[in-house]
Design a protein around this motif. Sequence first.
Motif, PDB file in Angstrom:
ATOM      1  N   LEU A   1       0.727  -1.228   0.051  1.00 25.96           N
ATOM      2  CA  LEU A   1       0.039   0.045  -0.042  1.00 25.96           C
ATOM      3  C   LEU A   1       0.955   1.323   0.065  1.00 25.96           C
ATOM      4  N   TYR A   2       0.624   2.163  -1.080  1.00 27.85           N
ATOM      5  CA  TYR A   2       1.272   3.124  -1.304  1.00 27.85           C
ATOM      6  C   TYR A   2       0.501   4.519  -0.995  1.00 27.85           C
ATOM      7  N   ALA A   3       0.467   5.132   0.178  1.00 29.18           N
ATOM      8  CA  ALA A   3      -0.278   6.280   0.267  1.00 29.18           C
ATOM      9  C   ALA A   3       0.269   7.627   0.023  1.00 29.18           C
ATOM     10  N   ALA A   4      -0.345   8.158  -0.756  1.00 29.87           N
ATOM     11  CA  ALA A   4       0.004   9.482  -1.441  1.00 29.87           C
ATOM     12  C   ALA A   4      -0.382  10.659  -0.080  1.00 29.87           C
ATOM     13  N   GLN A   5       0.724  10.801   0.815  1.00 23.79           N
ATOM     14  CA  GLN A   5       0.633  11.370   1.987  1.00 23.79           C
ATOM     15  C   GLN A   5       1.966  12.194   2.347  1.00 23.79           C
ATOM     16  N   LEU A   6       1.918  13.591   2.652  1.00 21.46           N
ATOM     17  CA  LEU A   6       2.879  14.048   3.226  1.00 21.46           C
ATOM     18  C   LEU A   6       3.236  14.046   4.682  1.00 21.46           C
ATOM     19  N   SER A   7       4.345  13.166   4.933  1.00 23.27           N
ATOM     20  CA  SER A   7       4.721  12.951   5.937  1.00 23.27           C
ATOM     21  C   SER A   7       6.409  12.917   6.385  1.00 23.27           C
ATOM     22  N   ASP A   8       6.651  12.784   7.626  1.00 20.98           N
ATOM     23  CA  ASP A   8       8.119  12.552   7.848  1.00 20.98           C
ATOM     24  C   ASP A   8       8.769  11.283   7.089  1.00 20.98           C
TER      25      ASP A   8
ATOM     26  N   ALA B   1       7.783  10.214   4.163  1.00 25.86           N
ATOM     27  CA  ALA B   1       7.351  10.217   2.663  1.00 25.86           C
ATOM     28  C   ALA B   1       8.589  10.242   1.824  1.00 25.86           C
ATOM     29  N   VAL B   2       8.484   9.564   0.933  1.00 28.93           N
ATOM     30  CA  VAL B   2       9.592   9.359  -0.199  1.00 28.93           C
ATOM     31  C   VAL B   2       9.062   9.953  -1.462  1.00 28.93           C
ATOM     32  N   ASP B   3       9.931  10.356  -2.327  1.00 29.87           N
ATOM     33  CA  ASP B   3       9.626  10.684  -3.758  1.00 29.87           C
ATOM     34  C   ASP B   3       8.958   9.464  -4.541  1.00 29.87           C
ATOM     35  N   PHE B   4       7.724   9.861  -5.100  1.00 25.18           N
ATOM     36  CA  PHE B   4       6.914   8.636  -5.625  1.00 25.18           C
ATOM     37  C   PHE B   4       7.784   7.959  -6.550  1.00 25.18           C
ATOM     38  N   ARG B   5       8.686   8.343  -7.437  1.00 25.98           N
ATOM     39  CA  ARG B   5       9.281   7.492  -8.346  1.00 25.98           C
ATOM     40  C   ARG B   5      10.181   6.485  -7.557  1.00 25.98           C
ATOM     41  N   GLU B   6      10.582   6.547  -6.241  1.00 24.05           N
ATOM     42  CA  GLU B   6      11.549   5.634  -5.538  1.00 24.05           C
ATOM     43  C   GLU B   6      10.741   4.300  -5.218  1.00 24.05           C
ATOM     44  N   VAL B   7       9.594   4.269  -5.437  1.00 22.39           N
ATOM     45  CA  VAL B   7       8.996   2.866  -4.756  1.00 22.39           C
ATOM     46  C   VAL B   7       8.731   1.967  -6.067  1.00 22.39           C
ATOM     47  N   ASP B   8       8.565   0.659  -5.727  1.00 25.40           N
ATOM     48  CA  ASP B   8       8.490  -0.274  -6.704  1.00 25.40           C
ATOM     49  C   ASP B   8       6.802  -0.530  -7.093  1.00 25.40           C
ATOM     50  N   TYR B   9       6.717  -0.231  -8.153  1.00 23.04           N
ATOM     51  CA  TYR B   9       5.246  -0.527  -8.791  1.00 23.04           C
ATOM     52  C   TYR B   9       5.201  -1.808  -9.465  1.00 23.04           C
ATOM     53  N   THR B  10       6.048  -2.469  -9.558  1.00 22.04           N
ATOM     54  CA  THR B  10       6.106  -3.825 -10.421  1.00 22.04           C
ATOM     55  C   THR B  10       5.508  -4.777  -9.407  1.00 22.04           C
ATOM     56  N   VAL B  11       5.727  -4.626  -8.275  1.00 26.89           N
ATOM     57  CA  VAL B  11       4.843  -5.766  -7.251  1.00 26.89           C
ATOM     58  C   VAL B  11       3.525  -5.361  -7.228  1.00 26.89           C
TER      59      VAL B  11
ATOM     60  N   ASP C   1       2.436   0.853   3.672  1.00 25.41           N
ATOM     61  CA  ASP C   1       3.856   0.350   3.768  1.00 25.41           C
ATOM     62  C   ASP C   1       4.650   1.339   3.333  1.00 25.41           C
ATOM     63  N   GLU C   2       4.475   2.452   2.404  1.00 24.58           N
ATOM     64  CA  GLU C   2       5.080   3.663   2.287  1.00 24.58           C
ATOM     65  C   GLU C   2       4.267   4.865   2.290  1.00 24.58           C
ATOM     66  N   HIS C   3       4.897   6.024   2.460  1.00 25.91           N
ATOM     67  CA  HIS C   3       4.139   7.127   2.104  1.00 25.91           C
ATOM     68  C   HIS C   3       4.828   7.906   0.681  1.00 25.91           C
ATOM     69  N   ILE C   4       4.151   8.431  -0.214  1.00 26.84           N
ATOM     70  CA  ILE C   4       4.815   8.984  -1.405  1.00 26.84           C
ATOM     71  C   ILE C   4       4.277  10.332  -1.781  1.00 26.84           C
ATOM     72  N   VAL C   5       5.106  11.207  -2.292  1.00 23.84           N
ATOM     73  CA  VAL C   5       5.012  12.527  -2.409  1.00 23.84           C
ATOM     74  C   VAL C   5       5.432  12.920  -3.697  1.00 23.84           C
ATOM     75  N   ILE C   6       4.817  13.938  -4.220  1.00 24.10           N
ATOM     76  CA  ILE C   6       5.302  14.512  -5.640  1.00 24.10           C
ATOM     77  C   ILE C   6       6.073  15.927  -5.524  1.00 24.10           C
ATOM     78  N   PRO C   7       7.251  15.734  -5.695  1.00 19.86           N
ATOM     79  CA  PRO C   7       8.067  17.246  -5.274  1.00 19.86           C
ATOM     80  C   PRO C   7       7.488  18.256  -6.021  1.00 19.86           C
TER      81      PRO C   7
END
Length: 244
Positions: A93-100, A102-112, A134-140
């Motif tokens: 689960l990748y939540a589009a969420q600004l948090s401490d 959070a990583v760049d949305f391009r850094e997570v694996d979408y092939t799983v 599992d991850e928080h993702i953000v668009i810079p």
Amino acid sequence: MTPERLARIKQVLNTRQPDLRVLTDQVHKPRNLSAIIRSCDAFGLANMHVVWPKEGFRAFRKTAGGSFHWVTTHTHPTMDNAVTELKAQGHKLYAAQLSDRAVDFREVDYTVPCTIIMGNEVDGVNPVTAEQADEHIVIPMMGMVESLNVSSACSIILSEAQRQRKLAGMFDQRRMPDEEYNRLLFCWCQPTVKRYCDDRNLPYPPIDHETGELIDGVGWMQEVRKLRANRPRWDDQPENVAED
């Protein structure tokens, strides 16, 4: 149905990604949710999951175009219900969420197998669901604004997911299970018959995969008429007469 239309339907089904999904957390603006459905179709998703706002929702079909027909929408009573179901299917689960964290949305694996969670326009993803992700993702953001519209953000994230999956060759062969492929092929080739069957709780008749047409449309309709003729009518039932 023209051969070109059938070929297009098969091409789309052959590239659908059954294990890439979107889950919306009470997105309440109809145009936003409709645009998300449209993006799901455009980037090759077969399914999306929705938890409706408490006040209800009616999507603007004009915004979504024909995408309502091409993306299966699964509704859930709560986010906890949706998260439990998707995790049981092995989804990250990748939540589009600004948090401490959070990583760049391009850094997570979408092939799983994965699901992208998009929060509502006011509060974002609710805290309980955000904690379960599992991850928080953000668009810079490089400008003055702090965030994008939820439907725009979803489209950008799905574009990256599509890019990764194309590089991994995941669009090169059909990944959809046969049962789901055959069901959708029927629904897309025969939308009128589909509605007729759904309204009357009838099984779908077989179609010719080479033409998209019913194998025996006349015979099937005759059987349907026999079934309907043999069903008891409400006025055929004996009246309940109270004893004196």
